[in-house]
Design a protein around this motif. Sequence first.
Motif, PDB file in Angstrom:
ATOM      1  N   ILE A   8      31.774  34.844  20.376  1.00 29.17           N
ATOM      2  CA  ILE A   8      30.979  35.279  21.528  1.00 29.17           C
ATOM      3  C   ILE A   8      31.619  34.808  22.832  1.00 29.17           C
ATOM      4  O   ILE A   8      31.710  35.553  23.803  1.00 29.17           O
ATOM      5  N   GLY A   9      32.088  33.561  22.850  1.00 33.30           N
ATOM      6  CA  GLY A   9      32.756  33.049  24.048  1.00 33.30           C
ATOM      7  C   GLY A   9      34.016  33.825  24.374  1.00 33.30           C
ATOM      8  O   GLY A   9      34.281  34.150  25.534  1.00 33.30           O
ATOM      9  N   ALA A  10      34.806  34.160  23.354  1.00 33.62           N
ATOM     10  CA  ALA A  10      36.021  34.950  23.584  1.00 33.62           C
ATOM     11  C   ALA A  10      35.662  36.345  24.078  1.00 33.62           C
ATOM     12  O   ALA A  10      36.338  36.893  24.952  1.00 33.62           O
ATOM     13  N   ALA A  11      34.594  36.923  23.550  1.00 32.25           N
ATOM     14  CA  ALA A  11      34.162  38.247  24.010  1.00 32.25           C
ATOM     15  C   ALA A  11      33.694  38.199  25.457  1.00 32.25           C
ATOM     16  O   ALA A  11      33.961  39.114  26.244  1.00 32.25           O
ATOM     17  N   VAL A  12      33.018  37.117  25.816  1.00 37.08           N
ATOM     18  CA  VAL A  12      32.560  36.962  27.200  1.00 37.08           C
ATOM     19  C   VAL A  12      33.759  36.848  28.147  1.00 37.08           C
ATOM     20  O   VAL A  12      33.730  37.341  29.266  1.00 37.08           O
ATOM     21  N   VAL A  13      34.830  36.212  27.691  1.00 40.72           N
ATOM     22  CA  VAL A  13      36.050  36.127  28.495  1.00 40.72           C
ATOM     23  C   VAL A  13      36.770  37.475  28.506  1.00 40.72           C
ATOM     24  O   VAL A  13      37.260  37.925  29.542  1.00 40.72           O
ATOM     25  N   PHE A  14      36.820  38.143  27.342  1.00 40.56           N
ATOM     26  CA  PHE A  14      37.591  39.368  27.196  1.00 40.56           C
ATOM     27  C   PHE A  14      37.030  40.525  28.013  1.00 40.56           C
ATOM     28  O   PHE A  14      37.773  41.211  28.723  1.00 40.56           O
ATOM     29  N   LEU A  15      35.743  40.760  27.919  1.00 40.41           N
ATOM     30  CA  LEU A  15      35.176  41.971  28.516  1.00 40.41           C
ATOM     31  C   LEU A  15      35.350  42.054  30.042  1.00 40.41           C
ATOM     32  O   LEU A  15      35.791  43.086  30.545  1.00 40.41           O
ATOM     33  N   PRO A  16      35.038  41.014  30.805  1.00 37.25           N
ATOM     34  CA  PRO A  16      35.283  41.147  32.250  1.00 37.25           C
ATOM     35  C   PRO A  16      36.770  41.280  32.585  1.00 37.25           C
ATOM     36  O   PRO A  16      37.136  42.033  33.482  1.00 37.25           O
ATOM     37  N   LEU A  17      37.626  40.562  31.843  1.00 32.49           N
ATOM     38  CA  LEU A  17      39.064  40.688  32.095  1.00 32.49           C
ATOM     39  C   LEU A  17      39.562  42.081  31.759  1.00 32.49           C
ATOM     40  O   LEU A  17      40.434  42.623  32.435  1.00 32.49           O
ATOM     41  N   PHE A  18      39.009  42.683  30.702  1.00 35.46           N
ATOM     42  CA  PHE A  18      39.406  44.031  30.293  1.00 35.46           C
ATOM     43  C   PHE A  18      39.143  45.034  31.406  1.00 35.46           C
ATOM     44  O   PHE A  18      39.911  45.960  31.615  1.00 35.46           O
ATOM     45  N   VAL A  19      38.061  44.827  32.136  1.00 36.85           N
ATOM     46  CA  VAL A  19      37.699  45.758  33.199  1.00 36.85           C
ATOM     47  C   VAL A  19      38.359  45.390  34.524  1.00 36.85           C
ATOM     48  O   VAL A  19      38.935  46.240  35.199  1.00 36.85           O
ATOM     49  N   PHE A  20      38.305  44.111  34.899  1.00 35.94           N
ATOM     50  CA  PHE A  20      38.688  43.737  36.258  1.00 35.94           C
ATOM     51  C   PHE A  20      40.140  43.295  36.424  1.00 35.94           C
ATOM     52  O   PHE A  20      40.708  43.455  37.499  1.00 35.94           O
ATOM     53  N   LEU A  21      40.762  42.733  35.397  1.00 30.95           N
ATOM     54  CA  LEU A  21      42.133  42.244  35.543  1.00 30.95           C
ATOM     55  C   LEU A  21      43.123  43.350  35.896  1.00 30.95           C
ATOM     56  O   LEU A  21      43.936  43.172  36.814  1.00 30.95           O
ATOM     57  N   PRO A  22      43.084  44.529  35.231  1.00 30.14           N
ATOM     58  CA  PRO A  22      44.019  45.591  35.640  1.00 30.14           C
ATOM     59  C   PRO A  22      43.815  46.036  37.091  1.00 30.14           C
ATOM     60  O   PRO A  22      44.780  46.272  37.808  1.00 30.14           O
ATOM     61  N   LYS A  23      42.570  46.123  37.520  1.00 31.12           N
ATOM     62  CA  LYS A  23      42.306  46.529  38.910  1.00 31.12           C
ATOM     63  C   LYS A  23      42.811  45.467  39.881  1.00 31.12           C
ATOM     64  O   LYS A  23      43.347  45.781  40.940  1.00 31.12           O
ATOM     65  N   LEU A  24      42.649  44.210  39.520  1.00 31.83           N
ATOM     66  CA  LEU A  24      43.133  43.124  40.373  1.00 31.83           C
ATOM     67  C   LEU A  24      44.656  43.148  40.479  1.00 31.83           C
ATOM     68  O   LEU A  24      45.215  42.991  41.574  1.00 31.83           O
ATOM     69  N   ILE A  25      45.334  43.398  39.369  1.00 34.08           N
ATOM     70  CA  ILE A  25      46.794  43.477  39.385  1.00 34.08           C
ATOM     71  C   ILE A  25      47.250  44.646  40.256  1.00 34.08           C
ATOM     72  O   ILE A  25      48.168  44.509  41.065  1.00 34.08           O
ATOM     73  N   GLN A  26      46.592  45.797  40.116  1.00 31.85           N
ATOM     74  CA  GLN A  26      46.961  46.956  40.921  1.00 31.85           C
ATOM     75  C   GLN A  26      46.761  46.686  42.404  1.00 31.85           C
ATOM     76  O   GLN A  26      47.577  47.066  43.233  1.00 31.85           O
ATOM     77  N   ARG A  27      45.680  46.006  42.742  1.00 33.47           N
ATOM     78  CA  ARG A  27      45.417  45.702  44.154  1.00 33.47           C
ATOM     79  C   ARG A  27      46.435  44.742  44.736  1.00 33.47           C
ATOM     80  O   ARG A  27      46.871  44.885  45.867  1.00 33.47           O
TER      81      ARG A  27
END
Length: 194
Positions: A119-138
């Motif tokens: 559950i902890g890994a999923a909590v880390v994974f899901l926001p990164l899955f959505v926001f990390l690519p957008k942050l890198i692009q920005r």
Amino acid sequence: MFESEVQTRAAICGTGLLPALIFLFAHLPLILMVIPVAILFLGIAADPEETHAVWYGMLSVLGIFDLASLTDREKENYREKRHYFWFGEVAMAAVLAGTFAVPAGIFLAGKAEITLAFIGAAVVFLPLFVFLPKLIQRTRKADVDSVVDAFGKNEQVKKVFWAVFAAVFGLVLTKILDPATARQIIGIITSIVL
């Protein structure tokens, strides 16, 4: 990207052979051989233009691919293969998020029950899955020259950087050497830098 169909297929098959050799020599479970076999199959059976679309999607997530660089014929071709582009984006986002979530899950598994670690890994994974690519692009679109002009040439920023460096260096030295010698070295460094 490769212009030749043979080069593209050879590159994909080579990419499949590398993890196969790693899995074999690392004596990992044979079930993991499904991954290299799937990559080899894609190298043989997939259309190179579809592979290019997946590759462009992966590069897009990293912020190093500009759709405007394609010709009009390529844009029209990839408009029909939009789902391959999206697959590449999703795959790269999953890899990026998994890079942080898997070690977090392994760490949590040593500290808590396996379900809580998952559950902890999923909590880390899901926001990164959505926001990390957008942050890198920005961040890739940021004007680096203006940031360097604003901060890199500012004398106050240089003084603060060297002061923090000297403080951290001093802490390391006090752990290694005796405190009197560390004070002398830090005094020399701060008098030279500042």
